[in-house]
Design an enzyme around this catalytic site. Sequence first.
Site, mmCIF file in Angstrom:
data_model
loop_
_atom_site.group_PDB
_atom_site.id
_atom_site.type_symbol
_atom_site.label_atom_id
_atom_site.label_comp_id
_atom_site.label_asym_id
_atom_site.label_seq_id
_atom_site.Cartn_x
_atom_site.Cartn_y
_atom_site.Cartn_z
ATOM 1 N N LYS A 274 0.824 -1.204 0.000
ATOM 2 C CA LYS A 274 0.000 0.000 0.000
ATOM 3 C C LYS A 274 0.868 1.268 0.000
ATOM 4 C CE LYS A 274 -3.539 -2.627 0.010
ATOM 5 N NZ LYS A 274 -2.895 -3.925 0.111
HETATM 6 C C1 LIG Z 1 -9.140 -2.791 -1.924
HETATM 7 C C2 LIG Z 1 -8.573 -3.561 -0.770
HETATM 8 N N1 LIG Z 1 -9.368 -3.843 0.286
HETATM 9 C C3 LIG Z 1 -8.903 -4.509 1.349
HETATM 10 C C4 LIG Z 1 -7.604 -4.942 1.415
HETATM 11 C C5 LIG Z 1 -7.174 -5.746 2.588
HETATM 12 O O1 LIG Z 1 -6.077 -5.245 3.266
HETATM 13 P P1 LIG Z 1 -5.108 -6.242 4.056
HETATM 14 O O2 LIG Z 1 -4.323 -7.001 3.060
HETATM 15 O O3 LIG Z 1 -4.273 -5.307 4.871
HETATM 16 O O4 LIG Z 1 -5.972 -7.103 4.899
HETATM 17 C C6 LIG Z 1 -6.732 -4.670 0.343
HETATM 18 C C7 LIG Z 1 -5.308 -5.073 0.322
HETATM 19 O O5 LIG Z 1 -4.811 -6.081 0.450
HETATM 20 C C8 LIG Z 1 -7.232 -3.979 -0.779
HETATM 21 O O6 LIG Z 1 -6.464 -3.714 -1.842
#
Ligand SMILES: Cc1ncc(COP(=O)(O)O)c(C=O)c1O
Length: 427
Positions: free
Chosen positions: A211
């Site tokens: 991110k």
């Molecule tokens: C659009 C979106 N929503 C949710 C997530 C979930 O985040 P995490 O991987 O930190 O759980 C991500 C990334 O992985 C994402 O790109």
Amino acid sequence: MTTKPRSAEKLAIEGGTPARQRPDPPMYPGGMLIGAEEEEAVLEVLRSKRLFRYYGPVEGPSKAEDLERAFADHMGARYAVAVTSGTAALICGLQGIGVGPGDEVIVPAYTWIASPLAVAAVGAVPVLAEVDETLTLDPSDAEAKITPFTKAIMPVHMRGLPARMDAIVELARRRDLLVIEDTAQADGASFGSRRLGSIGDVGCFSLQFNKIITCGEGGILITNDEEIWKRGMMHADVAAGSRHNIPREEILGGVNYRISELQAAVALVQLGRLDDLLTRMRERKRMLKAGTEAVARRKGILIQPINDEAGDASVAFIFFVDSPAVATRVAEALRAENIGAGVMYDPGRMDYHVYQHWVPVMAQRAWTPRGGPWRWARRDIEYSPDMCPRTLDLLGRAVHLDVNPLLSNQDVEEPIEGINRVLEALT
Ligand SMILES: Cc1ncc(COP(=O)(O)O)c(C=O)c1O
């Protein structure tokens, strides 16, 4: 003597010299900047032996608490809850707004699978809606998908682009629904000068390594509503009810999604890097667009429109060509020019960003045969591989390039040259 314009040179895929002399640096905007400040912040926590937000051998401010305060301020919200992942932030956000068994949540057909699975994790069902050319939720299709059981809409600000938050919030207010923003990919971006995540009822961010800013794994939710904050926090911390003097009759049980002090320390430093990263990516994207739009226009290629151009986090430069076959060929040719490009949908390649590949959602698969969100739904829910044809058509014709904050001006001029050369030859 006239020199041939470089855009008329032979493509690298056909044996010409690549437009770009070296490949892009890895696309981890905040991750690539991890340095002395993050090291110092982590060491400070380790040396204090105070690795838990609520106590340790020394008194002192908690990094998690500092992060929550700074993040909420930065995004223009009153409250924040820092958690272990973006998925956890979505789950706590959904619990915060009271989504549960029997409810439906409208989710775009193009998002990371964590968005629909977070809905399923709280016992509700995701209902899929199309995206438009911005590759974010199409408000009119979202409206068409509302049923008497819809509780919330989840716009997802994919690849840093703001969803149409004016139309989505207006729709939600008109139909008495709540809005949970998935801002995992758009830290610091905005719509109408308000930072994303602070516009709906609750906004959820990821701090995972891919991110814009990162602490490896982590997440955070923000809200302006005290009740949503309390509920989200109680879900994120099993003991929050006793720790925060919540009246006994309001206490709910949760699970532990608490972020560690080490992660929070890194995230806090990274937050300080965010606006500079956005400035750099916005400038590079502006240059890329300015340098390619004449050829794109002449060739009838649509450069991805943006709901609020000034608010775009600018992590990606996307354009749409005529067909998936052309997109594949263009992306291959760009890679040969040393320009990191890719297609956004290939039916044969498992990709959890596209609903067709959301296997456990499409199959309505619960953890045990005894129950699960789709059995608790108040109507029959159907998913089919071709239920969102517009999303598949757009993604299939899209060519995606990262906009890397580490690129220099020369690093941008070369891809412009290469993109123009490839578009001239292949579209
Ligand atoms: C659009 C979106 N929503 C949710 C997530 C979930 O985040 P995490 O991987 O930190 O759980 C991500 C990334 O992985 C994402 O790109």
